[in-house]
Design a protein around this motif. Structure first.
Motif, short mmCIF file in Angstrom:
data_model
loop_
_atom_site.label_atom_id
_atom_site.label_comp_id
_atom_site.label_asym_id
_atom_site.label_seq_id
_atom_site.Cartn_x
_atom_site.Cartn_y
_atom_site.Cartn_z
N ARG A 124 6.35 68.04 19.50
CA ARG A 124 5.56 68.19 18.32
C ARG A 124 5.76 66.73 17.45
N GLN A 125 6.89 66.19 17.58
CA GLN A 125 7.13 64.94 16.65
C GLN A 125 6.29 63.85 17.34
N SER A 126 5.93 63.88 18.55
CA SER A 126 4.94 62.67 19.05
C SER A 126 3.68 62.64 18.40
N LEU A 127 3.02 63.88 17.96
CA LEU A 127 1.89 64.03 17.21
C LEU A 127 2.13 63.79 15.86
N VAL A 128 2.98 64.34 15.56
CA VAL A 128 3.22 64.15 13.96
C VAL A 128 3.23 62.70 13.71
N ASP A 129 4.26 61.96 14.36
CA ASP A 129 4.41 60.48 14.28
C ASP A 129 2.94 59.86 14.28
N ARG A 130 2.10 60.16 15.17
CA ARG A 130 0.77 59.61 15.39
C ARG A 130 -0.04 59.68 14.23
N LEU A 131 -0.23 61.21 13.66
CA LEU A 131 -0.84 61.54 12.44
C LEU A 131 -0.40 60.95 11.12
N GLU A 132 0.97 60.59 10.97
CA GLU A 132 1.42 59.86 9.81
C GLU A 132 1.05 58.29 9.75
N ARG A 133 1.12 57.73 11.04
CA ARG A 133 0.52 56.53 11.20
C ARG A 133 -1.01 56.25 11.02
N PHE A 134 -1.64 57.37 11.43
CA PHE A 134 -3.13 57.22 11.11
C PHE A 134 -3.32 57.40 9.70
N SER A 135 -2.63 58.46 8.85
CA SER A 135 -2.78 58.40 7.44
C SER A 135 -2.60 56.98 6.96
N ARG A 136 -1.38 56.48 7.22
CA ARG A 136 -1.18 55.24 6.63
C ARG A 136 -2.19 53.92 6.97
N TYR A 137 -2.76 54.14 7.98
CA TYR A 137 -3.66 53.18 8.55
C TYR A 137 -4.89 53.33 7.93
N ARG A 138 -5.39 54.73 7.79
CA ARG A 138 -6.54 54.97 7.12
C ARG A 138 -6.65 54.46 5.56
N LYS A 139 -5.53 54.64 4.68
CA LYS A 139 -5.07 54.23 3.32
C LYS A 139 -5.29 52.74 3.50
N LEU A 140 -4.58 51.95 4.38
CA LEU A 140 -4.81 50.30 4.35
C LEU A 140 -6.28 49.90 4.72
N MET A 141 -6.86 50.81 5.77
CA MET A 141 -8.40 50.42 5.89
C MET A 141 -9.53 50.90 4.57
N THR A 142 -9.10 51.64 3.68
CA THR A 142 -10.10 52.30 2.76
C THR A 142 -9.79 51.52 1.58
N THR A 143 -10.58 50.38 1.48
CA THR A 143 -10.40 49.37 0.30
C THR A 143 -11.88 49.12 0.03
N PRO A 144 -12.07 48.65 -1.46
CA PRO A 144 -13.52 48.38 -1.76
C PRO A 144 -13.63 46.74 -1.52
N HIS A 145 -12.62 46.06 -1.36
CA HIS A 145 -12.91 44.64 -1.14
C HIS A 145 -12.93 44.20 0.42
N PRO A 146 -13.48 43.15 0.82
CA PRO A 146 -13.33 42.85 1.83
C PRO A 146 -11.75 42.39 2.46
N LEU A 147 -11.58 42.95 3.83
CA LEU A 147 -10.28 42.83 4.18
C LEU A 147 -9.86 41.56 4.90
#
Length: 239
Positions: A124-147
């Motif tokens: 269970r923790q293996s999937l939880v860890d990937r989901l939490e990483r994905f959440s942080r990844y999406r927040k970092l990639m969701t920005t109105p300015h050029p990366l």
């Protein structure tokens, strides 16, 4: 695995409990018991909700047409097609969760753009860890300015779990934390989200910076519970 013909709507064990702010996750697995386990894990992670659980490519495409998911969790072998091709053709962010361990299959999934490949059975923790990483990844990639390059590197390191974030030359985790602090007063959790590191890492780095006088710390007391530590750059501190 055996196919299950139950309609997607009745196969979602948590249907109707998802917050409008949660990321929508489509679970694609023809074993209903396995799909239910995966859906249960998703529902237990803050910020995620199950859009539907389905057992075929056709059902998955219908669910995607009705509402685009934020993330797809797909098996490779499905009764009416291939889960990797489903992911590739949909263009959706996806994980592959499968017992398939052939190197060609794994390479094909990575080429299709999946963010994670978990071999069944996994914890269970293996999937939880990937989901939490994905959440942080999406927040970092969701920005109105050029990366910037360092922002892209940071997002990729967060998703793929490198021990030290990839940054511009000479940059360190403390640089990331201090940059995330900016000119505002923030909690360790807020700094972690902006910097793309774990809360524990942010807390350690902020404590070290506070010990050297680079940042200041004050307590914010709420109506209940333990007080929250708030951090800010020290006036006149150089970096």
């Amino acid at each position: 695995m055996t196919s299950n013909s139950t309609p997607p709507e009745s196969r979602d064990p948590r249907r109707g409990t998802r917050s409008a702010r949660d990321m929508r996750v489509l679970v694609v697995d023809d074993d209903f018991r396995v799909a239910s386990i995966h859906a249960d894990i998703v529902s237990g992670v803050s910020g995620f909700g199950v859009q539907a659980t389905v057992g075929t490519c056709a059902e998955a495409r219908a669910a995607m047409a009705a509402q685009s998911p934020d993330l797809v969790l797909a098996d490779v072998y499905l009764p009416d097609g291939d889960g990797i091709e489903l992911v590739r053709s949909s263009g959706a962010d996806a994980f592959v969760l499968s017992a398939a361990v052939e190197s060609a299959t794994v390479r094909r999934a990575l080429t299709a753009g999946v963010h994670a490949y978990l071999v069944k059975p996994f914890t269970r923790q293996s999937l939880v860890d990937r989901l939490e990483r994905f959440s942080r990844y999406r927040k970092l990639m969701t920005t109105p300015h050029p990366l910037k390059q360092e922002e892209i590197d940071r997002a990729l390191s967060v998703m793929h779990g490198t021990s030290q974030p990839v940054t511009a030359a000479g940059s360190t985790t403390e640089d990331l934390v201090l940059d995330a602090l900016g000119t505002e007063e923030r909690s360790a959790a807020e700094v972690a989200e902006v910097a793309g590191v774990s809360r524990a890492t942010a807390q350690r780095r902020l404590s070290a910076l506070a010990g050297r006088g680079v940042v200041t710390v004050r307590l914010r007391y709420g109506s209940s519970g333990r007080p929250e530590h708030l951090y800010a750059r020290s006036s006149g501190a150089g970096w």
